[in-house]
Design a protein around this motif. Structure first.
Motif: not given
Length: 502
Positions: A57, A64, A103, A107-108, A124, A127, A129-130, A158, A176, A180
């Motif tokens: 990503f 993204y 990230m 989105l960071k 993110p 979360y 949108k992640w 991750w 996360l 995820s």
């Protein structure tokens, strides 16, 4: 001292997972020509099933995007580069072991990055949108490559959140993971998802906390991942990093420890354990990676790791890799099995040899395995030793008595180490050129090939006697296959009349 070994007729299954997965640098490197050349070389010899790396990503993959028009911001997903990368993988007979990270810029939640290529490792900013990014990406892959194909691609959440690759807390990593994992299952509940992808720091606390969080919250979890490196504290010298290495059994003990912790949780105990990164050093400018020592050292790990782990992904297959800047010379201490300019390093052959090992394990010790597949023996030997103590280790010597597979057999031996398949030594003899001309490249590619010899074995009392000598920091493979001798069909052929051939 020579070890005399009576090899039994039968043994046990050899749990050899050396070819399940291999590591790569970030996914965007697969857009480079030399990267794909190295992948082809490795796949032709070793045939790895999966490939795992960072950067799915990251913005160089361009997935993204947020577009603003008339004060309205819309999310856009661009899979142009992802499709190219996955196409390259599948064309070379290898599937992705997807790592969700790092990230995207849009989105960071902060500025913390890692590596020369600045992968953002902050949580993110949203979360939701992640999670949508994860599900949308997997749905795209399903649409393009087929649902029954994509459900065979494992997904890891991750990379090494227990050290500097995650800017959040342990609890935030769990958040996360929750978003995820559920996003993965939303695309298809059959897709396997796992974590926590930790390295060997604060291992027990992280594993137990992660397991308990997943169990207590009934989160999706199909496999466990972690990383293993055997290097001790680094010593920096100019452009390079050096280590004293733990014994290779250090990694074996880490695997045993992980399995022991897993066994305390009935839901976790029998899950697959994937080592999604391992090597000697964890630094891509450590010259150990280029040496014959490394080939023998890694062989000891491969000989036993399958007893405890379902995969152990060597980090990495290629020196097309940029974590510590663009490589500065053909040999620079990179992680890869293949150096720049498509020169095979000694460790390349460690994996090629283990890819040929038989499915039945007849004998194993600290320096040798004897395997069998049908009517073929494959013997792999290694003898690693840190030469910095200025006391070369003695040769490892064996006399093996192998049950016959026919009156006559052919023995092919390949040797790596010293003057053979050791191109870093040849490069040093050349004066360590920064940039290679065509003649230098040809010399190095030739120097990268192992020594091959052969011999005829004749059955005596239902067995063959085979002598194996493994010098210091050497690796060897012996393949023994039955021979259907057609000599008598060549009327008048008499080798003693010309060259004394037997």
């Amino acid at each position: 001292m020579t070890k005399k070994i009576e090899v039994p007729v039968s043994g046990k299954p050899f749990k050899n997972n050396a070819t399940f997965c291999v590591g790569t640098g970030r996914m965007g490197l697969a857009l480079q020509k030399e990267y794909t050349e190295h992948l082809k070389i490795v796949q032709e010899a070793v045939h790895f099933r999966y490939i795992r790396g960072h950067g799915l990503f990251c913005d160089d993959m361009g997935i993204y995007r947020e577009i603003t028009m008339d004060d309205k911001t819309t999310t856009f997903y661009n899979f142009t580069y992802l499709d190219r990368v996955i196409d390259t993988y599948l064309k070379n007979g290898i599937r992705p072991f997807l790592e969700l990270g790092f990230m995207p810029e849009k989105l960071k939640s902060g500025e913390r990055t890692v590596f020369y290529w600045k992968g953002n490792v902050t949580p993110p900013s949203s979360y939701e949108k992640w999670a949508e990014l994860v599900t949308t990406t997997l749905n795209h892959l399903i649409e393009r490559y087929g649902r029954e194909e994509v459900i065979t691609w494992p997904v890891e959440v991750w990379n090494e959140p227990n050290i500097g690759f995650w800017a959040g807390s342990m609890e935030e990593y769990f958040k996360l993971y929750e978003y995820s994992a559920e996003a993965v299952k939303k695309a298809d509940p059959r897709i396997q998802v796992g974590g926590p992808a930790i390295c060997g720091v604060d291992t027990e606390r992280w594993l137990r906390s992660f397991f308990e969080h997943c169990i207590n919250n009934n989160l999706p979890l199909d496999f466990i991942t972690r990383h293993c490196y055997t290097a001790q504290a680094p010593t920096n010298k100019g452009e390079y990093v050096y280590h004293v290495m733990h014994d290779p059994t250090f990694m074996i003990e880490e695997l045993k420890e992980t399995r022991k912790i897993m066994s305390d949780y009935p839901r976790i105990a029998n899950m697959p354990l994937h080592i999604t990164e391992f090597n000697s050093s964890y630094v891509p400018v450590c010259p150990v990676h280029d040496t014959d020592f490394n080939a023998a050292f890694i062989a000891r790990i491969l000989s036993e790791a399958g007893e405890y782990a379902d995969s152990y992904s060597y980090w990495t297959f290629s020196d097309v890799f940029e974590e510590a800047d663009v490589p500065k010379s053909v040999f620079h201490g990179g992680f890869g099995m293949v150096a720049l300019n498509s020169i095979k390093k000694p460790t390349f052959y460690t994996f090629e040899f283990f890819s040929k090992a038989g499915r039945e394990l007849l004998y194993r010790d600290e320096h040798l395995i004897v395997t069998k597949d049908g009517d073929k023996y494959v013997i792999i030997g290694w003898n690693w030793h840190d030469m910095r103590d200025h006391k070369p280790s003695p040769d490892e010597k064996y006399v093996l008595s192998l049950p016959s597979i026919g009156k006559q057999a052919l023995l092919i031996k390949k040797e790596v180490g010293g003057a053979h398949a050791n191109p870093m030594q040849t490069w040093s003899n050349m004066g360590k050129p920064r940039n290679l001309n065509k003649e230098q490249l040809k010399i190095l590619q030739t120097a990268a090939e192992p020594l091959q010899t052969d011999a005829k074995l004749l059955e005596q009392n239902g067995a063959y006697e085979v002598e194996v000598t493994i010098p210091c920091n050497h690796l060897c493979m012996l393949e023994i296959t039955p021979v259907d001798d057609k000599t008598e069909t060549y009327l008048g052929f008499d080798p003693e009349e010309f060259y004394g051939m037997k």
